[in-house]
Write an enzyme that holds these catalytic residues in place. Structure first.
Site, PDB file in Angstrom:
ATOM      1  N   SER A 143       5.103  20.283  -1.211  1.00 17.84           N
ATOM      2  CA  SER A 143       3.571  20.130  -1.726  1.00 17.84           C
ATOM      3  C   SER A 143       2.852  21.325  -0.937  1.00 17.84           C
ATOM      4  O   SER A 143       3.055  21.961  -0.005  1.00 17.84           O
ATOM      5  CB  SER A 143       3.068  18.977  -1.270  1.00 17.84           C
ATOM      6  OG  SER A 143       1.592  18.857  -1.406  1.00 17.84           O
ATOM      7  N   TYR A 155       3.387  12.774   5.527  1.00 15.35           N
ATOM      8  CA  TYR A 155       3.517  13.396   4.228  1.00 15.35           C
ATOM      9  C   TYR A 155       3.477  15.221   4.565  1.00 15.35           C
ATOM     10  O   TYR A 155       4.610  15.746   4.070  1.00 15.35           O
ATOM     11  CB  TYR A 155       2.459  13.150   3.493  1.00 15.35           C
ATOM     12  CG  TYR A 155       2.507  13.702   1.995  1.00 15.35           C
ATOM     13  CD1 TYR A 155       3.539  13.060   1.200  1.00 15.35           C
ATOM     14  CD2 TYR A 155       1.688  14.883   1.596  1.00 15.35           C
ATOM     15  CE1 TYR A 155       3.691  13.604  -0.150  1.00 15.35           C
ATOM     16  CE2 TYR A 155       1.948  15.290   0.491  1.00 15.35           C
ATOM     17  CZ  TYR A 155       2.779  14.730  -0.674  1.00 15.35           C
ATOM     18  OH  TYR A 155       3.091  15.434  -1.888  1.00 15.35           O
TER      19      TYR A 155
HETATM   20  N1  LIG Z   1       1.027  14.169  -7.927  1.00 16.74           N
HETATM   21  C1  LIG Z   1       0.675  14.916  -7.142  1.00 16.74           C
HETATM   22  O1  LIG Z   1      -0.543  15.297  -7.018  1.00 16.74           O
HETATM   23  C2  LIG Z   1       1.262  15.953  -6.046  1.00 16.74           C
HETATM   24  C3  LIG Z   1       1.040  17.092  -5.773  1.00 16.74           C
HETATM   25  C4  LIG Z   1       1.801  17.771  -4.710  1.00 16.74           C
HETATM   26  C5  LIG Z   1       3.046  17.544  -4.748  1.00 16.74           C
HETATM   27  N2  LIG Z   1       3.676  16.176  -5.258  1.00 16.74           N
HETATM   28  C6  LIG Z   1       5.000  16.013  -5.250  1.00 16.74           C
HETATM   29  O2  LIG Z   1       5.663  15.755  -6.476  1.00 16.74           O
HETATM   30  C7  LIG Z   1       6.952  14.619  -6.260  1.00 16.74           C
HETATM   31  C8  LIG Z   1       6.611  13.620  -7.331  1.00 16.74           C
HETATM   32  O3  LIG Z   1       5.300  13.029  -6.870  1.00 16.74           O
HETATM   33  P1  LIG Z   1       4.493  11.894  -7.880  1.00 16.74           P
HETATM   34  O4  LIG Z   1       3.014  12.220  -7.727  1.00 16.74           O
HETATM   35  O5  LIG Z   1       5.018  12.005  -9.436  1.00 16.74           O
HETATM   36  O6  LIG Z   1       4.749  10.626  -7.323  1.00 16.74           O
HETATM   37  P2  LIG Z   1       4.861   8.999  -7.754  1.00 16.74           P
HETATM   38  O7  LIG Z   1       4.103   8.227  -6.709  1.00 16.74           O
HETATM   39  O8  LIG Z   1       4.120   8.988  -8.988  1.00 16.74           O
HETATM   40  O9  LIG Z   1       6.102   8.718  -7.959  1.00 16.74           O
HETATM   41  C9  LIG Z   1       7.143   8.587  -7.048  1.00 16.74           C
HETATM   42  C10 LIG Z   1       8.311   7.762  -7.359  1.00 16.74           C
HETATM   43  O10 LIG Z   1       9.222   7.682  -6.175  1.00 16.74           O
HETATM   44  C11 LIG Z   1       9.688   6.193  -6.157  1.00 16.74           C
HETATM   45  N3  LIG Z   1      10.127   5.938  -4.662  1.00 16.74           N
HETATM   46  C12 LIG Z   1       9.375   5.390  -3.734  1.00 16.74           C
HETATM   47  N4  LIG Z   1      10.078   5.290  -2.755  1.00 16.74           N
HETATM   48  C13 LIG Z   1      11.619   5.541  -2.923  1.00 16.74           C
HETATM   49  C14 LIG Z   1      12.776   5.540  -2.484  1.00 16.74           C
HETATM   50  N5  LIG Z   1      12.843   4.920  -1.054  1.00 16.74           N
HETATM   51  N6  LIG Z   1      13.790   5.671  -3.260  1.00 16.74           N
HETATM   52  C15 LIG Z   1      13.794   6.272  -4.611  1.00 16.74           C
HETATM   53  N7  LIG Z   1      12.592   6.413  -5.035  1.00 16.74           N
HETATM   54  C16 LIG Z   1      11.561   5.938  -4.422  1.00 16.74           C
HETATM   55  C17 LIG Z   1       8.609   5.581  -6.818  1.00 16.74           C
HETATM   56  O11 LIG Z   1       8.810   4.171  -7.223  1.00 16.74           O
HETATM   57  C18 LIG Z   1       7.765   6.415  -7.685  1.00 16.74           C
HETATM   58  O12 LIG Z   1       8.383   6.014  -8.968  1.00 16.74           O
HETATM   59  C19 LIG Z   1       6.528  14.032  -4.720  1.00 16.74           C
HETATM   60  O13 LIG Z   1       7.823  14.711  -4.089  1.00 16.74           O
HETATM   61  C20 LIG Z   1       5.175  14.558  -4.532  1.00 16.74           C
HETATM   62  O14 LIG Z   1       5.287  14.725  -3.223  1.00 16.74           O
HETATM   63  C21 LIG Z   1       2.965  15.637  -6.301  1.00 16.74           C
END
Ligand SMILES: NC(=O)c1ccc[n+]([C@@H]2O[C@H](COP(=O)([O-])OP(=O)(O)OC[C@H]3O[C@@H](n4cnc5c(N)ncnc54)[C@H](O)[C@@H]3O)[C@@H](O)[C@H]2O)c1
Length: 256
Positions: A143, A155
């Site tokens: 991120s 995080y």
């Molecule tokens: N959405 C954003 O703005 C954003 C920004 C920067 C980085 N990211 C990164 O992108 C990636 C995806 O983010 P997102 O926003 O799509 O997340 P999200 O919260 O929409 O989805 C995360 C998924 O991980 C699953 N999960 C949680 N704990 C788990 C575990 N112990 N084992 C297996 N699965 C598990 C959840 O059920 C969920 O389906 C992450 O690494 C996040 O840090 C997201």
């Protein structure tokens, strides 16, 4: 020829958000996709959508912070699909994470367990699997939090740790034809993210104003970057940190 033809791609946390966008894109590009999540129904729903479009998908319900779960998942995948060629470390658990003095120790531990130990466990097993088939590509979703002081103590610590750990993987396993790259997205318009920002419309307007492009990103845009890194088009790309942030880190034009 599709870009991931004959590949097995395991994506953690692919039951929603960016992970499901990657799962659907990778399947369209010919991969057999392993949709990992802790949420059974969410993982099954993504698999059903992929199969509905003629793709191949397998749901793998496992908590990536548990070594026993990760072992069981990799055994099942190798039995049913063969060796893993692509791993995307994507899953996160992030809630109640705050400034260091306000941080709850249990929240810190769980965030690190899922966001840093989870990718460690999955990468360890994936390297074993990739060695059996002559190499592979690991894409880890970090991120902009790892590159900029914007909040969420555990995080941010986990996301920074991923950059260092996955660069080391690139250095140590390049000889096995295993590539390891990290993507640092800015804010992405996922369901969870938008549910959060709906509570703070004024804050959301300020957030958009931080982005030179005047908008946040889409899950499909991160998926396209991950597809490039997973595919042979990126055969000479390893050990990199790829930013996809609409110019957030570049900053805004200074106006007096
Ligand atoms: N959405 C954003 O703005 C954003 C920004 C920067 C980085 N990211 C990164 O992108 C990636 C995806 O983010 P997102 O926003 O799509 O997340 P999200 O919260 O929409 O989805 C995360 C998924 O991980 C699953 N999960 C949680 N704990 C788990 C575990 N112990 N084992 C297996 N699965 C598990 C959840 O059920 C969920 O389906 C992450 O690494 C996040 O840090 C997201």
């Amino acid at each position: 020829m599709k870009r991931l033809e004959n590949r097995v791609a395991l994506i953690s946390g692919a039951g929603g958000g960016i992970g499901s966008a990657m799962a659907e894109l990778f399947a369209r590009e010919g991969a057999a996709v392993v949709v990992n999540d802790v949420a059974v129904e969410a993982a099954e729903a993504v698999c059903a959508r992929i199969r509905g479009h003629g793709g191949r998908a397998m749901a793998a319900v496992a908590d990536i912070s548990s070594a026993a779960d990760v072992d069981r998942m990799f055994q099942a995948v190798e039995r049913e699909c063969g060796a893993v060629n692509v791993l995307v470390n994507n899953a996160i658990w992030s809630t109640g994470d705050t400034t260091i003095i306000e941080e709850d120790d249990a929240v810190f531990d769980k965030t690190i367990a899922v966001c840093l130990k989870g990718p460690y466990l999955c990468t360890k097993r994936a390297i074993g699997s990739m060695r059996k088939s002559g190499g592979g590509s690991i894409v880890t979703i970090s991120s902009v939090n790892a590159l900029l002081g914007v909040g969420e103590t555990a995080y941010t610590a986990a996301k920074g740790g991923l950059i260092a750990m996955m660069r080391l993987v690139a250095a140590e396993y390049g000889g096995d034809n295993i590539r390891s790259n990290v993507i640092c997205p800015g804010t992405i318009e996922t369901e969870n993210c938008m549910n959060y920002w709906k509570q703070y419309p004024a804050g959301y307007a300020k957030l958009l104003d931080m982005y030179p492009l005047g908008r946040i990103g889409k899950p499909e845009e991160v998926a396209a970057y991950a597809l490039f890194l997973a595919s042979n088009e990126a055969a000479f790309v390893t050990g990199t940190v790829c930013v996809i942030d609409g110019g957030l880190l570049a900053g805004k034009k200074f106006e007096v």
